[in-house]
Design a protein around this motif. Structure first.
Motif, PDB file in Angstrom:
ATOM      1  N   SER A   1       3.689   6.986 -21.903  1.00  0.00           N
ATOM      2  CA  SER A   1       2.108   6.992 -21.837  1.00  0.00           C
ATOM      3  C   SER A   1       1.817   6.166 -20.502  1.00  0.00           C
ATOM      4  O   SER A   1       2.828   5.579 -20.046  1.00  0.00           O
ATOM      5  N   TYR A   2       0.604   6.057 -20.033  1.00  0.00           N
ATOM      6  CA  TYR A   2      -0.100   5.246 -19.108  1.00  0.00           C
ATOM      7  C   TYR A   2       0.237   3.892 -19.295  1.00  0.00           C
ATOM      8  O   TYR A   2       0.807   3.327 -18.147  1.00  0.00           O
TER       9      TYR A   2
ATOM     10  N   LYS B   1      10.114  -6.844  -6.308  1.00  0.00           N
ATOM     11  CA  LYS B   1       8.968  -7.025  -5.325  1.00  0.00           C
ATOM     12  C   LYS B   1       8.721  -5.640  -4.874  1.00  0.00           C
ATOM     13  O   LYS B   1       8.320  -5.566  -3.590  1.00  0.00           O
ATOM     14  N   LEU B   2       8.917  -4.681  -5.672  1.00  0.00           N
ATOM     15  CA  LEU B   2       8.575  -3.244  -5.026  1.00  0.00           C
ATOM     16  C   LEU B   2       7.250  -2.707  -5.643  1.00  0.00           C
ATOM     17  O   LEU B   2       7.034  -2.610  -6.940  1.00  0.00           O
ATOM     18  N   ILE B   3       6.210  -2.544  -4.798  1.00  0.00           N
ATOM     19  CA  ILE B   3       4.968  -1.903  -4.893  1.00  0.00           C
ATOM     20  C   ILE B   3       4.866  -0.353  -5.325  1.00  0.00           C
ATOM     21  O   ILE B   3       5.477   0.149  -4.418  1.00  0.00           O
ATOM     22  N   THR B   4       4.516   0.067  -6.428  1.00  0.00           N
ATOM     23  CA  THR B   4       4.545   1.477  -6.880  1.00  0.00           C
ATOM     24  C   THR B   4       3.256   1.940  -7.312  1.00  0.00           C
ATOM     25  O   THR B   4       2.132   1.177  -7.526  1.00  0.00           O
ATOM     26  N   ILE B   5       2.995   3.068  -7.266  1.00  0.00           N
ATOM     27  CA  ILE B   5       1.782   3.756  -7.861  1.00  0.00           C
ATOM     28  C   ILE B   5       1.877   4.753  -9.068  1.00  0.00           C
ATOM     29  O   ILE B   5       2.952   5.531  -9.033  1.00  0.00           O
ATOM     30  N   ILE B   6       1.150   4.607  -9.810  1.00  0.00           N
ATOM     31  CA  ILE B   6       1.161   5.572 -11.130  1.00  0.00           C
ATOM     32  C   ILE B   6       0.292   6.877 -10.502  1.00  0.00           C
ATOM     33  O   ILE B   6      -0.960   6.293 -10.309  1.00  0.00           O
ATOM     34  N   GLN B   7       0.969   8.010 -10.618  1.00  0.00           N
ATOM     35  CA  GLN B   7      -0.005   9.091 -10.375  1.00  0.00           C
ATOM     36  C   GLN B   7      -0.125  10.057 -11.405  1.00  0.00           C
ATOM     37  O   GLN B   7       0.838  10.369 -12.264  1.00  0.00           O
ATOM     38  N   ALA B   8      -1.322  10.646 -11.607  1.00  0.00           N
ATOM     39  CA  ALA B   8      -1.241  11.739 -12.663  1.00  0.00           C
ATOM     40  C   ALA B   8      -0.898  13.100 -12.026  1.00  0.00           C
ATOM     41  O   ALA B   8      -0.820  13.330 -10.758  1.00  0.00           O
TER      42      ALA B   8
ATOM     43  N   PRO C   1      -2.395  17.052 -18.505  1.00  0.00           N
ATOM     44  CA  PRO C   1      -2.878  15.714 -19.304  1.00  0.00           C
ATOM     45  C   PRO C   1      -1.537  14.880 -20.002  1.00  0.00           C
ATOM     46  O   PRO C   1      -0.640  15.538 -20.605  1.00  0.00           O
ATOM     47  N   ASN C   2      -2.003  13.575 -19.844  1.00  0.00           N
ATOM     48  CA  ASN C   2      -1.204  12.485 -20.333  1.00  0.00           C
ATOM     49  C   ASN C   2       0.366  12.903 -19.865  1.00  0.00           C
ATOM     50  O   ASN C   2       1.350  12.390 -20.344  1.00  0.00           O
TER      51      ASN C   2
END
Length: 526
Positions: free
Chosen positions: A466-467, A482-489, A493-494
């Motif tokens: 899940s998100y 210390k790794l910067i990451t991004i959650i992407q859709a 759906p979901n």
């Protein structure tokens, strides 16, 4: 000094190359001079060993590489000329592995010919003669060299079936005679013919009771330099494990360590390498062997029941699936593999009676070699059937045939706690404590399983979660690395993925690259 040479042959290198120069007035480049230094790079747990070398040799500088949990000992060109090389000559020593011999030959050529500029180097790497096994055995310093080489490349451990081993490896056929000599010096026997692995590494493993006795004799002998640092702790804990085993009741041991030292070895753990202690019975057995009836006097709590990374190379005994009681614990490497794959395509199944859990691994597409590597790692440690899984085909979307490989672990009660962490109402979730288990090795397994290159960066599929689970993962990646990451859709759906941008890839490679198998390195290479 011979022990030092063994460490350098195993985990060191002589770095030689051009040192760019420029004219301070004109700001124009001029002929490059020569940079030369000797470097030993080890895990931070071996800081005591490197401090010991600095103290004994009276030179060298230490630097910490905190991002990769390593520490580096550097000897400058001045150190080499004034201290290291004179000591090598005084004690009539030499490097033994092929790479180090070539590096040292270039270094001595530059120094003896007083070559100042890199462009003036006329050295041609001639093919070095391959020394015979007898040549190494007859070297007076070979035994002490072997102690150092073991601290770099060797390990003491217990296999899943309870048998002990001493292992050591080296890369390249040109170094194979070194392994043959080690086998003769330690166990007084010829090495069995062995084939290299995919990385051209050769390995010997001494496992018989007689081999173990001779290994104990060699590394406990007053005639040889003692082990130091991490490998000493690993060796001492290995002796404790042997002493607790009825299989090795006839082994003659050196004087056992003090109880306080043993407790430090067994119950102290760094925060990033957690391992549940073998079990309470194991500790009681050790106390009984030492004829100590003081358990009631010890104020032990659950937080003490962890082992140090001393047993990273000692897979803890896992009993057969046919037994009613199945015990752990599991080494950090095994936990890293399991948790890394659970972040991807693995699933857990607890049997109906709740008295055991198994792990199911599956891989589709062209990366079956990755799962075969995974199967081999688990089979060697006794966690699954050793038979190689069969590759099958199945009909996929649009009638396309797909390769599928699948296998499962033994059903073990010591996997139940993992199931309880990962499943809520029979649905897989990311454990809230995931950052405690997200080691660089775990991260590497996860990427090999579910990562793919995208526009110079990396996307890691997290379709099973899940998100809110993805948030836990991104927080763990930042907390641990210390790794910067991004959650992407993903557009479905979901369904989500985690993205690591192009600028962060060099740093990511510094964390996980050494754990990647060759066929999967393309995922993180430029």
């Amino acid at each position: 000094m011979a022990m030092f040479m063994g460490i350098v042959d195993g985990d060191g290198y002589i770095e030689i190359g051009p040192q760019k120069q420029y004219n301070k007035k004109t700001k124009l480049s001029v002929k490059s001079t020569i940079r030369a230094r000797l470097v030993i790079r080890l895990h931070t747990r071996d800081e005591d060993l490197l401090n010991y070398l600095v103290k004994v040799l009276g030179t060298g500088s230490l630097s910490h590489l905190n991002s990769v949990n390593q520490i580096r000992l550097i000897f400058s060109k001045k150190d080499l000329i004034s201290i290291i090389i004179p000591l090598i000559k005084e004690y009539n020593l030499e490097f033994l592995t092929n790479n180090r011999r070539n590096q040292y030959a270039l270094l001595t050529y530059i120094i003896e010919n007083n070559v100042v500029h890199w462009d003036d180097v006329q050295f041609k790497a001639s093919s070095l003669s391959v020394h015979t096994c007898d040549y190494y055995i007859n070297l007076k310093f070979f035994a002490n060299w072997l102690v150092g080489f073991t601290m770099a490349e060797g390990s003491f451990g217990i296999k899943a079936n309870g048998s002990a081993f001493y292992q050591i490896k080296q890369k390249g056929l040109e170094n194979y005679n070194i392994l043959k000599a080690i086998c003769l010096v330690v166990a007084d026997k010829q090495i069995n013919d062995t084939k290299p692995d995919d990385n051209d590494n050769y390995q010997i493993s001494l496992t018989s009771k007689m081999d173990i006795q001779k290994t104990v004799n060699f590394f406990s002998s007053d005639n040889n330099h003692p082990l130091i640092g991490y490998k000493l702790k690993q060796y001492e804990l290995w002796l404790v494990a042997l002493k607790a085993s009825s299989r090795y009741s006839q082994i003659i041991y050196p004087p056992l360590m003090s109880l306080s030292s043993m407790l430090l070895l067994i119950f102290i753990i760094p925060s990033n390498e957690e391992l549940v202690v073998e079990n309470f019975k194991f500790f009681v057995n050790i106390l009984n062997l030492l004829q100590i009836d003081s358990l009631k006097c010890l104020n032990l709590n659950s937080s003490l029941f962890f082992l140090t990374p001393i047993i990273l190379n000692i897979p803890i005994r896992v009993k057969s699936q046919k037994l009613k009681i199945r015990v752990g614990p599991h080494s950090p490497n095994i936990i890293s593999i399991i948790f890394g794959y659970l972040l991807g395509n693995a699933n857990l199944e607890k049997n109906k009676n709740g008295n055991g859990t198994r792990i199911i691994f599956i891989q589709e597409g062209s990366h079956v070699k990755y799962l075969l590597w995974l199967h081999n790692e688990l089979a060697k440690a006794g966690y699954c059937n050793s038979n190689i899984p069969k590759i099958i085909t199945k009909l996929g979307i649009h009638g396309k045939m797909r390769k599928v490989i699948r296998f499962s672990s033994w059903t073990l009660t010591s996997f139940n706690w993992i199931y309880d962490l990962w499943y809520i109402n029979d649905k897989k979730v990311v454990p809230k404590s995931i950052k405690e288990y997200l080691t660089p090795f775990t991260f590497a397994v996860w990427i090999m399983n579910n990562g793919y290159k995208s526009h110079g960066g990396l996307k890691i599929l997290t379709y099973s979660f899940s998100y809110s689970d993805c948030i836990l993962l991104t927080e763990a990646l930042y907390s641990n690395f210390k790794l910067i990451t991004i959650i992407q859709a993903t557009g479905t759906p979901n369904k989500y993925l985690i993205y690591i941008n192009k600028e962060s890839m060099p740093y990511l490679r510094s964390i996980v690259f050494r754990y990647f198998i060759p066929t999967m390195k393309y995922k993180i290479l430029p």
